[in-house]
Design a protein around this motif. Structure first.
Motif, PDB file in Angstrom:
ATOM      1  N   HIS A 130       0.824  -1.211   0.000  1.00  0.00           N
ATOM      2  CA  HIS A 130       0.000   0.000   0.000  1.00  0.00           C
ATOM      3  C   HIS A 130       0.857   1.260   0.000  1.00  0.00           C
ATOM      4  O   HIS A 130       0.353   2.350  -0.279  1.00  0.00           O
ATOM      5  CB  HIS A 130      -0.952  -0.016   1.196  1.00  0.00           C
ATOM      6  CG  HIS A 130      -1.940  -1.140   1.135  1.00  0.00           C
ATOM      7  ND1 HIS A 130      -2.573  -1.627   2.257  1.00  0.00           N
ATOM      8  CD2 HIS A 130      -2.374  -1.898   0.090  1.00  0.00           C
ATOM      9  CE1 HIS A 130      -3.366  -2.628   1.906  1.00  0.00           C
ATOM     10  NE2 HIS A 130      -3.259  -2.813   0.596  1.00  0.00           N
ATOM     11  N   GLY A 131       2.146   1.106   0.300  1.00  0.00           N
ATOM     12  CA  GLY A 131       3.054   2.241   0.174  1.00  0.00           C
ATOM     13  C   GLY A 131       3.146   2.769  -1.239  1.00  0.00           C
ATOM     14  O   GLY A 131       3.549   3.920  -1.461  1.00  0.00           O
ATOM     15  N   ALA A 132       2.724   1.964  -2.230  1.00  0.00           N
ATOM     16  CA  ALA A 132       2.703   2.437  -3.613  1.00  0.00           C
ATOM     17  C   ALA A 132       1.658   3.532  -3.824  1.00  0.00           C
ATOM     18  O   ALA A 132       1.703   4.234  -4.838  1.00  0.00           O
ATOM     19  CB  ALA A 132       2.428   1.266  -4.559  1.00  0.00           C
ATOM     20  N   LEU A 133       0.738   3.689  -2.880  1.00  0.00           N
ATOM     21  CA  LEU A 133      -0.272   4.746  -2.996  1.00  0.00           C
ATOM     22  C   LEU A 133       0.135   6.030  -2.274  1.00  0.00           C
ATOM     23  O   LEU A 133      -0.610   7.014  -2.280  1.00  0.00           O
ATOM     24  CB  LEU A 133      -1.621   4.262  -2.457  1.00  0.00           C
ATOM     25  CG  LEU A 133      -2.451   3.447  -3.448  1.00  0.00           C
ATOM     26  CD1 LEU A 133      -1.933   2.024  -3.540  1.00  0.00           C
ATOM     27  CD2 LEU A 133      -3.919   3.450  -3.078  1.00  0.00           C
ATOM     28  N   ILE A 134       1.308   6.028  -1.662  1.00  0.00           N
ATOM     29  CA  ILE A 134       1.755   7.250  -0.986  1.00  0.00           C
ATOM     30  C   ILE A 134       2.024   8.353  -2.004  1.00  0.00           C
ATOM     31  O   ILE A 134       1.751   9.535  -1.731  1.00  0.00           O
ATOM     32  CB  ILE A 134       3.004   6.970  -0.129  1.00  0.00           C
ATOM     33  CG1 ILE A 134       2.652   6.029   1.038  1.00  0.00           C
ATOM     34  CG2 ILE A 134       3.604   8.266   0.407  1.00  0.00           C
ATOM     35  CD1 ILE A 134       1.592   6.570   1.981  1.00  0.00           C
ATOM     36  N   GLU A 135       2.530   8.017  -3.175  1.00  0.00           N
ATOM     37  CA  GLU A 135       2.783   9.058  -4.186  1.00  0.00           C
ATOM     38  C   GLU A 135       1.492   9.770  -4.581  1.00  0.00           C
ATOM     39  O   GLU A 135       1.422  11.014  -4.505  1.00  0.00           O
ATOM     40  CB  GLU A 135       3.491   8.452  -5.405  1.00  0.00           C
ATOM     41  CG  GLU A 135       4.112   9.488  -6.345  1.00  0.00           C
ATOM     42  CD  GLU A 135       3.173  10.029  -7.399  1.00  0.00           C
ATOM     43  OE1 GLU A 135       3.531  11.011  -8.070  1.00  0.00           O
ATOM     44  OE2 GLU A 135       2.048   9.489  -7.559  1.00  0.00           O
ATOM     45  N   PRO A 136       0.419   9.058  -5.005  1.00  0.00           N
ATOM     46  CA  PRO A 136      -0.821   9.797  -5.285  1.00  0.00           C
ATOM     47  C   PRO A 136      -1.418  10.453  -4.053  1.00  0.00           C
ATOM     48  O   PRO A 136      -2.053  11.517  -4.168  1.00  0.00           O
ATOM     49  CB  PRO A 136      -1.753   8.722  -5.866  1.00  0.00           C
ATOM     50  CG  PRO A 136      -1.161   7.416  -5.486  1.00  0.00           C
ATOM     51  CD  PRO A 136       0.309   7.641  -5.395  1.00  0.00           C
ATOM     52  N   LEU A 137      -1.218   9.872  -2.871  1.00  0.00           N
ATOM     53  CA  LEU A 137      -1.697  10.532  -1.656  1.00  0.00           C
ATOM     54  C   LEU A 137      -0.962  11.846  -1.434  1.00  0.00           C
ATOM     55  O   LEU A 137      -1.568  12.838  -0.999  1.00  0.00           O
ATOM     56  CB  LEU A 137      -1.540   9.603  -0.451  1.00  0.00           C
ATOM     57  CG  LEU A 137      -1.963  10.169   0.906  1.00  0.00           C
ATOM     58  CD1 LEU A 137      -3.403  10.672   0.894  1.00  0.00           C
ATOM     59  CD2 LEU A 137      -1.779   9.129   2.011  1.00  0.00           C
ATOM     60  N   ALA A 138       0.330  11.887  -1.738  1.00  0.00           N
ATOM     61  CA  ALA A 138       1.081  13.137  -1.617  1.00  0.00           C
ATOM     62  C   ALA A 138       0.545  14.187  -2.583  1.00  0.00           C
ATOM     63  O   ALA A 138       0.515  15.385  -2.260  1.00  0.00           O
ATOM     64  CB  ALA A 138       2.570  12.889  -1.870  1.00  0.00           C
TER      65      ALA A 138
END
Length: 380
Positions: free
Chosen positions: A161-169
């Motif tokens: 789920h760390g792969a969604l940190i970029e769009p979350l940023a």
């Protein structure tokens, strides 16, 4: 080369010193190839990739060989939303111990220009970004990245789920630019992954209510499950008298367009109260010729744009770590690396998909895929 990196390269499962990468040679010509394992240089770390989220820019490159003005001119590895585990460090890099789960910030500025020095490194004219040709990206088993752009994940978070940190940023940056204040009434147009994350960040920032519009019913159901107070079909043909059937009688305080559709953007602006703020988050797919500037001036509205992020990864990770932002519902399918072409096709053609992941460590045998991690399974 450190002794640790030598040992790592000797132990590669696909041959001494090699790993696999999905390389785009032209439109819809993606080939999984073996390449030398990259060696971290000074100030760099080597990350074993756990997951990579696919983004609209990846789809443009895959389908057309270009994304806006940037054109694929040589074989390039796509992917700029990676997470993984640190496995080795180059000289002078020692802040992340081997085994640390991380999200990797993909855009790397020059660090020297006036914009970088002012903290607005997302606007650096000389920066590079993973997966933006000619810079290779993260659809690979191992990736070298500058240590300062590798961010530790909390132990409670699934590293995938760390792969969604970029769009979350991206969402954190957009909401920060919007100036949302506690009690504000917010409109989000476009319920794709970015819109659904903007919805959640707006609520976490104190918005009293968030209304979400989209043309896809399935995405609106996701929005309702994630906290939207009202959802409804978007009006893509803006009318000056009434831009959207969802309009608050008194107008919204803030509207964030995450659709990239000009009609939706203008509709969102028309739904604002006098003095409200509109934020352009999605990349407009065409010139917005109907922008009502004279009307906006009379209403003294603010039009704000948001591009990527600048220092927003730590805040995004902190929000996700508290559980106030739900990432898992956005992941609708996972594919192994050797099926990256199928992953891109699914993300490109299946409107029901939200965030499609490519997981290099995911088993490829048909019998090895099961449950929520089954290849291509819709988890929405």
């Amino acid at each position: 080369m450190t002794e640790e990196t030598k040992s790592l390269r000797a132990a590669m499962p696909h041959g001494p010193g090699t790993h696999r990468a999905a390389v785009l040679h032209g439109p819809k010509d993606l080939r999984v190839e073996e390449r030398p394992v990259p060696v971290p240089g000074p100030g760099e770390v080597l990350v074993r990739i756990a997951a990579v989220g696919l983004c609209g820019s990846d789809l443009h490159y895959y389908a057309h060989g270009e994304n806006g003005p940037n054109v694929l001119r040589a074989p390039t590895v796509l992917g700029h939303e990676p997470s993984g585990v640190v496995v080795a460090a180059g000289p002078g890099a020692g802040h992340h111990e081997p085994g640390t789960p991380v999200a990797v910030e993909p855009a790397h500025p020059c660090g020297r220009c006036a914009l970088c020095r002012a903290g607005r490194y997302n606007l650096c004219p000389r920066g590079t970004c993973f997966g933006s040709p000619p810079t290779d990206g993260a659809l690979t088993e191992y990736l070298v990245a500058p240590e300062g752009f590798v961010h530790p994940l909390p132990a409670s978070m699934d590293v995938r789920h760390g792969a969604l940190i970029e769009p979350l940023a991206v969402a954190v940056h957009a909401v920060r630019r919007s100036g949302i204040a506690p009690g504000d009434r917010v409109l989000v147009t476009g319920a794709g992954p970015i819109g659904l994350l903007v919805l959640q960040v707006a609520l976490a920032s104190g918005a009293a209510s968030v209304t979400v519009s989209d043309v896809a019913g399935a995405r609106l159901r996701h929005a309702a499950e994630l906290g939207a107070g009202t959802v409804g079909a978007a009006e893509l043909t803006p009318e000056p008298a009434r831009a959207t059937a969802l309009a608050d009688p008194d107008g919204f305080d803030v509207a964030l367009d995450c659709s990239g559709n000009g009609g939706a953007l203008v509709g969102a602006i028309r739904a604002l109260r006098p003095g409200g703020t509109a934020v352009v988050v999605g990349n407009p797919s065409a010139p917005v010729t109907e922008l009502p500037l004279a009307w906006m001036q009379r209403q003294e509205m603010s039009l704000v744009t948001a591009f990527r992020y600048a220092g927003d990864f730590p805040a995004a990770i902190a929000l996700a770590g508290t559980g106030r932002i739900r990432l898992e519902p956005l992941v609708t399918a996972s594919f192994p690396l050797d099926r990256a072409d199928a992953a891109l096709t699914a993300a490109l053609t299946d409107r029901s998909q939200l965030k499609v992941l490519v997981e290099p460590g995911l088993a490829t045998a048909s019998g090895a895929l099961s449950g929520t991690r089954q290849e291509g399974q819709d988890r929405g």
